[in-house]
Design a protein around this motif. Structure first.
Motif, PDB file in Angstrom:
ATOM      1  N   GLN A 106       0.888  -1.187  -0.085  1.00  0.00           N
ATOM      2  CA  GLN A 106       0.115  -0.034   0.139  1.00  0.00           C
ATOM      3  C   GLN A 106       0.839   1.312  -0.081  1.00  0.00           C
ATOM      4  O   GLN A 106       0.625   2.083  -0.884  1.00  0.00           O
ATOM      5  CB  GLN A 106      -0.927   0.079   1.343  1.00  0.00           C
ATOM      6  N   ILE A 107       1.909   1.356   0.602  1.00  0.00           N
ATOM      7  CA  ILE A 107       2.994   2.242   0.724  1.00  0.00           C
ATOM      8  C   ILE A 107       3.601   2.466  -0.451  1.00  0.00           C
ATOM      9  O   ILE A 107       3.749   3.615  -1.027  1.00  0.00           O
ATOM     10  CB  ILE A 107       3.889   2.241   1.855  1.00  0.00           C
ATOM     11  N   TYR A 108       4.062   1.464  -0.924  1.00  0.00           N
ATOM     12  CA  TYR A 108       4.546   1.437  -2.498  1.00  0.00           C
ATOM     13  C   TYR A 108       3.731   2.101  -3.494  1.00  0.00           C
ATOM     14  O   TYR A 108       4.154   2.797  -4.237  1.00  0.00           O
ATOM     15  CB  TYR A 108       4.970  -0.057  -2.847  1.00  0.00           C
ATOM     16  N   TYR A 109       2.474   1.588  -3.493  1.00  0.00           N
ATOM     17  CA  TYR A 109       1.351   1.853  -4.336  1.00  0.00           C
ATOM     18  C   TYR A 109       1.200   3.412  -4.409  1.00  0.00           C
ATOM     19  O   TYR A 109       0.870   4.127  -5.351  1.00  0.00           O
ATOM     20  CB  TYR A 109      -0.048   1.230  -4.504  1.00  0.00           C
ATOM     21  N   ASN A 110       0.959   3.985  -2.907  1.00  0.00           N
ATOM     22  CA  ASN A 110       0.762   5.339  -2.776  1.00  0.00           C
ATOM     23  C   ASN A 110       1.949   6.185  -3.265  1.00  0.00           C
ATOM     24  O   ASN A 110       1.676   7.121  -3.812  1.00  0.00           O
ATOM     25  CB  ASN A 110       0.383   5.633  -1.267  1.00  0.00           C
ATOM     26  N   ALA A 111       3.133   5.934  -2.995  1.00  0.00           N
ATOM     27  CA  ALA A 111       4.125   6.375  -3.534  1.00  0.00           C
ATOM     28  C   ALA A 111       4.374   6.650  -4.975  1.00  0.00           C
ATOM     29  O   ALA A 111       4.588   7.685  -5.595  1.00  0.00           O
ATOM     30  CB  ALA A 111       5.604   5.846  -3.074  1.00  0.00           C
ATOM     31  N   VAL A 112       4.005   5.350  -5.925  1.00  0.00           N
ATOM     32  CA  VAL A 112       4.164   5.401  -7.153  1.00  0.00           C
ATOM     33  C   VAL A 112       2.932   6.275  -7.678  1.00  0.00           C
ATOM     34  O   VAL A 112       3.234   7.106  -8.733  1.00  0.00           O
ATOM     35  CB  VAL A 112       4.002   3.870  -7.780  1.00  0.00           C
ATOM     36  N   SER A 113       1.680   6.189  -7.099  1.00  0.00           N
ATOM     37  CA  SER A 113       0.654   6.800  -7.747  1.00  0.00           C
ATOM     38  C   SER A 113       0.660   8.514  -7.429  1.00  0.00           C
ATOM     39  O   SER A 113       0.207   9.271  -8.449  1.00  0.00           O
ATOM     40  CB  SER A 113      -0.587   6.546  -7.063  1.00  0.00           C
ATOM     41  N   ASP A 114       1.363   8.823  -6.209  1.00  0.00           N
ATOM     42  CA  ASP A 114       1.897  10.241  -5.959  1.00  0.00           C
ATOM     43  C   ASP A 114       2.949  10.800  -7.177  1.00  0.00           C
ATOM     44  O   ASP A 114       2.631  11.742  -7.645  1.00  0.00           O
ATOM     45  CB  ASP A 114       2.326  10.321  -4.875  1.00  0.00           C
ATOM     46  N   ARG A 115       3.595   9.968  -7.383  1.00  0.00           N
ATOM     47  CA  ARG A 115       4.703  10.432  -8.680  1.00  0.00           C
ATOM     48  C   ARG A 115       4.084  10.638  -9.853  1.00  0.00           C
ATOM     49  O   ARG A 115       4.319  11.429 -10.711  1.00  0.00           O
ATOM     50  CB  ARG A 115       5.856   9.082  -8.608  1.00  0.00           C
ATOM     51  N   ILE A 116       3.271   9.489 -10.257  1.00  0.00           N
ATOM     52  CA  ILE A 116       2.740   9.817 -11.825  1.00  0.00           C
ATOM     53  C   ILE A 116       1.825  10.996 -11.555  1.00  0.00           C
ATOM     54  O   ILE A 116       1.616  11.619 -12.582  1.00  0.00           O
ATOM     55  CB  ILE A 116       1.900   8.486 -12.036  1.00  0.00           C
ATOM     56  N   SER A 117       0.892  11.086 -10.426  1.00  0.00           N
ATOM     57  CA  SER A 117      -0.035  12.218 -10.330  1.00  0.00           C
ATOM     58  C   SER A 117       0.760  13.705 -10.623  1.00  0.00           C
ATOM     59  O   SER A 117       0.268  14.610 -11.256  1.00  0.00           O
ATOM     60  CB  SER A 117      -0.688  12.275  -8.965  1.00  0.00           C
TER      61      SER A 117
END
Length: 131
Positions: A106-117
């Motif tokens: 979940q932490i990994y997903y949040n970090a990647v989605s924040d980066r793509i955003s």
């Protein structure tokens, strides 16, 4: 010519990896009481070498030359853990480990989605002319 940099492809592969890992963890937890169920895990198969090879552009001047595969390969593989047994009924799911993996994913997903955003916000800013 690519419209966007390879960053978007890398971030997309990272999101796909997190998605696959989420599905595998959910499947393991759902089968935690199933007799003889063997837990599965996701392994990254897209190594640094594969990433480097995919980012290089090459032109073959001879058919005997090695070709670089510029298409992104599968980012992960699902592997069944076979030689592990935690319960008397042959089940190898460790619920505590799965919960830990779920939180890390979940932490990994949040970090990647924040980066793509952030990447899309930068694009939007460029399109609007910095206004």
């Amino acid at each position: 010519m690519e419209l966007f940099s390879n960053t978007f492809r890398s971030l997309e592969n990272a999101l796909n990896y997190a998605n696959t890992k989420q599905k595998v963890i959910s499947q393991n937890m759902a089968n935690s009481d199933t007799p003889n169920y063997k837990a599965k895990e996701v392994e990254k198969t897209h190594s640094f070498k594969a990433e480097l090879d995919s980012s290089l552009k090459s032109y073959r001047t001879d058919a005997r030359h090695f070709a670089f595969n510029s298409e992104g390969s599968q980012a992960s593989t699902i592997v069944t853990k076979k030689n592990v047994q935690y319960n008397n009924n042959g089940n190898s799911v460790d619920v505590d480990k799965e919960m830990t993996d779920l939180a890390a994913n979940q932490i990994y997903y949040n970090a990647v989605s924040d980066r793509i955003s952030g990447k899309f916000q930068s694009l939007e800013n460029v399109i609007k002319g910095g206004k």
